[in-house]
Motif scaffolding. Structure first.
Motif, PDB file in Angstrom:
ATOM      1  N   UNK A 166       0.831  -1.203   0.000  1.00 12.08           N
ATOM      2  CA  UNK A 166       0.000   0.000   0.000  1.00 12.08           C
ATOM      3  C   UNK A 166       0.868   1.257   0.000  1.00 12.08           C
ATOM      4  N   UNK A 167       1.938   1.232   0.767  1.00 13.84           N
ATOM      5  CA  UNK A 167       2.829   2.398   0.796  1.00 13.84           C
ATOM      6  C   UNK A 167       3.476   2.610  -0.568  1.00 13.84           C
ATOM      7  N   UNK A 168       3.858   1.517  -1.221  1.00 12.83           N
ATOM      8  CA  UNK A 168       4.474   1.632  -2.545  1.00 12.83           C
ATOM      9  C   UNK A 168       3.478   2.220  -3.551  1.00 12.83           C
ATOM     10  N   UNK A 169       2.222   1.762  -3.492  1.00 10.78           N
ATOM     11  CA  UNK A 169       1.208   2.296  -4.405  1.00 10.78           C
ATOM     12  C   UNK A 169       0.998   3.785  -4.171  1.00 10.78           C
ATOM     13  N   UNK A 170       0.973   4.181  -2.904  1.00 13.73           N
ATOM     14  CA  UNK A 170       0.793   5.602  -2.589  1.00 13.73           C
ATOM     15  C   UNK A 170       2.003   6.417  -3.046  1.00 13.73           C
ATOM     16  N   UNK A 171       3.214   5.896  -2.794  1.00 14.66           N
ATOM     17  CA  UNK A 171       4.419   6.617  -3.215  1.00 14.66           C
ATOM     18  C   UNK A 171       4.461   6.772  -4.735  1.00 14.66           C
ATOM     19  N   UNK A 172       3.981   5.751  -5.446  1.00 16.27           N
ATOM     20  CA  UNK A 172       3.920   5.843  -6.911  1.00 16.27           C
ATOM     21  C   UNK A 172       2.950   6.939  -7.343  1.00 16.27           C
ATOM     22  N   UNK A 173       1.821   7.023  -6.651  1.00  9.09           N
ATOM     23  CA  UNK A 173       0.848   8.076  -6.955  1.00  9.09           C
ATOM     24  C   UNK A 173       1.451   9.457  -6.715  1.00  9.09           C
ATOM     25  N   UNK A 174       2.116   9.632  -5.590  1.00 10.22           N
ATOM     26  CA  UNK A 174       2.737  10.928  -5.287  1.00 10.22           C
ATOM     27  C   UNK A 174       3.799  11.267  -6.323  1.00 10.22           C
ATOM     28  N   UNK A 175       4.579  10.265  -6.733  1.00  7.89           N
ATOM     29  CA  UNK A 175       5.600  10.500  -7.756  1.00  7.89           C
ATOM     30  C   UNK A 175       4.994  10.958  -9.063  1.00  7.89           C
ATOM     31  N   UNK A 176       3.843  10.382  -9.415  1.00  9.24           N
ATOM     32  CA  UNK A 176       3.165  10.776 -10.653  1.00  9.24           C
ATOM     33  C   UNK A 176       2.684  12.220 -10.580  1.00  9.24           C
ATOM     34  N   UNK A 177       2.124  12.608  -9.427  1.00  8.68           N
ATOM     35  CA  UNK A 177       1.649  13.985  -9.268  1.00  8.68           C
ATOM     36  C   UNK A 177       2.830  14.958  -9.313  1.00  8.68           C
ATOM     37  N   UNK A 178       3.931  14.590  -8.702  1.00  7.42           N
ATOM     38  CA  UNK A 178       5.123  15.453  -8.738  1.00  7.42           C
ATOM     39  C   UNK A 178       5.633  15.632 -10.157  1.00  7.42           C
ATOM     40  N   UNK A 179       5.573  14.553 -10.940  1.00  4.03           N
ATOM     41  CA  UNK A 179       6.026  14.644 -12.329  1.00  4.03           C
ATOM     42  C   UNK A 179       5.132  15.573 -13.137  1.00  4.03           C
ATOM     43  N   UNK A 180       3.828  15.551 -12.846  1.00  2.00           N
ATOM     44  CA  UNK A 180       2.894  16.407 -13.576  1.00  2.00           C
ATOM     45  C   UNK A 180       2.942  17.854 -13.107  1.00  2.00           C
ATOM     46  N   UNK A 181       3.366  18.074 -11.864  1.00  2.09           N
ATOM     47  CA  UNK A 181       3.387  19.428 -11.292  1.00  2.09           C
ATOM     48  C   UNK A 181       4.730  19.674 -10.603  1.00  2.09           C
ATOM     49  N   UNK A 212       5.192  22.437  -7.897  1.00  7.07           N
ATOM     50  CA  UNK A 212       4.450  22.383  -6.635  1.00  7.07           C
ATOM     51  C   UNK A 212       5.194  21.529  -5.620  1.00  7.07           C
ATOM     52  N   UNK A 213       5.331  22.045  -4.412  1.00  7.34           N
ATOM     53  CA  UNK A 213       5.898  21.249  -3.317  1.00  7.34           C
ATOM     54  C   UNK A 213       4.818  20.293  -2.817  1.00  7.34           C
ATOM     55  N   UNK A 214       5.077  18.988  -2.907  1.00  4.40           N
ATOM     56  CA  UNK A 214       4.071  17.979  -2.599  1.00  4.40           C
ATOM     57  C   UNK A 214       4.581  17.049  -1.513  1.00  4.40           C
ATOM     58  N   UNK A 215       3.770  16.869  -0.481  1.00  2.00           N
ATOM     59  CA  UNK A 215       4.078  15.907   0.569  1.00  2.00           C
ATOM     60  C   UNK A 215       2.929  14.915   0.685  1.00  2.00           C
ATOM     61  N   UNK A 216       3.246  13.693   1.122  1.00  2.00           N
ATOM     62  CA  UNK A 216       2.230  12.664   1.276  1.00  2.00           C
ATOM     63  C   UNK A 216       2.296  12.035   2.654  1.00  2.00           C
ATOM     64  N   UNK A 217       1.144  11.574   3.126  1.00  2.00           N
ATOM     65  CA  UNK A 217       1.069  10.962   4.453  1.00  2.00           C
ATOM     66  C   UNK A 217       0.080   9.800   4.401  1.00  2.00           C
ATOM     67  N   UNK A 218       0.472   8.649   4.931  1.00  2.00           N
ATOM     68  CA  UNK A 218      -0.420   7.508   5.030  1.00  2.00           C
ATOM     69  C   UNK A 218      -0.692   7.213   6.500  1.00  2.00           C
ATOM     70  N   UNK A 219      -1.964   6.956   6.839  1.00  2.00           N
ATOM     71  CA  UNK A 219      -2.346   6.692   8.221  1.00  2.00           C
ATOM     72  C   UNK A 219      -3.446   5.642   8.260  1.00  2.00           C
ATOM     73  N   UNK A 220      -3.528   4.938   9.364  1.00  2.00           N
ATOM     74  CA  UNK A 220      -4.666   4.069   9.626  1.00  2.00           C
ATOM     75  C   UNK A 220      -5.533   4.790  10.649  1.00  2.00           C
ATOM     76  N   UNK A 221      -6.554   5.446  10.140  1.00  2.00           N
ATOM     77  CA  UNK A 221      -7.424   6.318  10.944  1.00  2.00           C
ATOM     78  C   UNK A 221      -8.660   6.598  10.107  1.00  2.00           C
ATOM     79  N   UNK A 222      -9.772   6.912  10.739  1.00  2.00           N
ATOM     80  CA  UNK A 222     -10.937   7.268   9.944  1.00  2.00           C
ATOM     81  C   UNK A 222     -10.573   8.450   9.046  1.00  2.00           C
ATOM     82  N   UNK A 223     -10.833   8.357   7.729  1.00  2.00           N
ATOM     83  CA  UNK A 223     -10.440   9.452   6.833  1.00  2.00           C
ATOM     84  C   UNK A 223     -10.977  10.809   7.254  1.00  2.00           C
TER      85      UNK A 223
END
Length: 286
Positions: free
Chosen positions: A207-222, A225-236
């Motif tokens: 799951x972390x790898x999938x999220x990191x791939x998504x963040x990398x794609x957004x960074x490539x498109x923008x 923009x300074x982009x940070x990502x955070x993954x948590x197990x908590x009610x969204x």
């Protein structure tokens, strides 16, 4: 967000004025026009004769002149503060929510205050929720006055609406020259036969790898923009409300009434509409 028309529910309340400022600032960045919208919402019966049918109450001349004067005043103010933004005004004697939902097909954005004097903005839980749930364009509910430079915050999952929300959030961050903060949250679960983050209260490597791939794609498109990502197990909803304290805008996706898992209006979106410290953008996906 492409240039187009931004429709603002306006009733001269403090929250409607904050919504107007937000809309004008956004229009200045995007080249959009702004339309100030007012709805007369009169009851179908007179309160004094609630048990006797009566014709719908119509605005009298004095009220009508006051509403036109109010809209002329806000347009005059807009010409002073945002001279490059074209403005218009419209008045309807109909349901504010239904009219705005119908007109969302021609708008690039609808902007509402979180409270108001009339049915245009209304109490949250009525017009704001109805329009957010059913409009076909993004809907922004402005809360307070965001501090300068606050990041754009967006919640994502694997759904199409969340991906639409992410694209909208990234564009807002680019336009406003602020950072983008992306949060992916999993609901905690009981862990019985469940190999997901919800089972162990920890984010799995996959799951972390999938999220990191998504963040990398957004960074490539923008790349600007300074982009940070955070993954948590908590009610969204809880994760996003907590993170909204220093955000300039919180963006969530929704499919409205569709019975799908993810960021649904009625769960995450509805919760943040009521509890976010920041203004909220609800973005629809298919």
């Amino acid at each position: 967000m492409a240039a187009g028309k931004i429709i603002v529910g306006f009733d001269n309340s403090a929250d409607a004025k904050a919504a107007a400022r937000w809309a004008l600032d956004t229009a200045e960045l995007t080249g959009a026009a702004v339309e100030f919208f007012y709805a007369y919402q009169w009851p179908d019966w007179l309160p004094a004769t609630a048990t006797i049918g009566a014709p719908a109450v119509q605005p009298d001349g004095e009220i009508d002149r006051a509403v036109h004067g109010m809209l002329n005043e806000v347009r005059a103010s807009a010409r002073e503060t945002h001279p490059s933004v074209p403005t218009d005004a419209s008045i309807v004697n109909a349901s504010a929510a239904l009219t705005l939902i119908g007109r969302s097909a021609e708008a690039s954005l609808i902007v509402l205050g979180s409270r108001g004097h009339s049915g245009v903005v209304g109490l949250l839980g009525s017009v704001s929720v109805a329009v957010s749930e059913n409009a076909t364009c993004p809907v922004v509910v402005v809360r307070g006055v965001p501090g300068p430079g606050g990041p754009i915050l967006v919640g994502v999952d694997d759904s199409a609406p969340a991906q639409a929300a992410l694209r909208f959030a990234a564009e807002q961050a680019r336009l406003r020259k602020v950072a983008l903060r992306v949060i992916r949250a999993w609901l905690p679960g009981n862990g019985i036969g469940d190999p997901t983050p919800a089972a162990s209260l920890m984010v799995t490597a996959d799951e972390q790898h999938a999220f990191d791939t998504l963040i990398g794609s957004v960074r490539a498109d923008h790349p600007e923009v300074e982009i940070t990502g955070e993954t948590v197990v908590e009610h969204p909803a809880a994760a996003l409300v907590r993170a909204s304290a220093d955000a300039g805008l919180l963006v969530v996706g929704t499919r409205g009434r569709s019975p799908v898992r993810g960021m649904l209006l009625g769960s995450v979106s509805q919760h943040v509409l009521r509890h976010s410290a920041a203004s909220i953008a609800v973005v629809h996906g298919t």
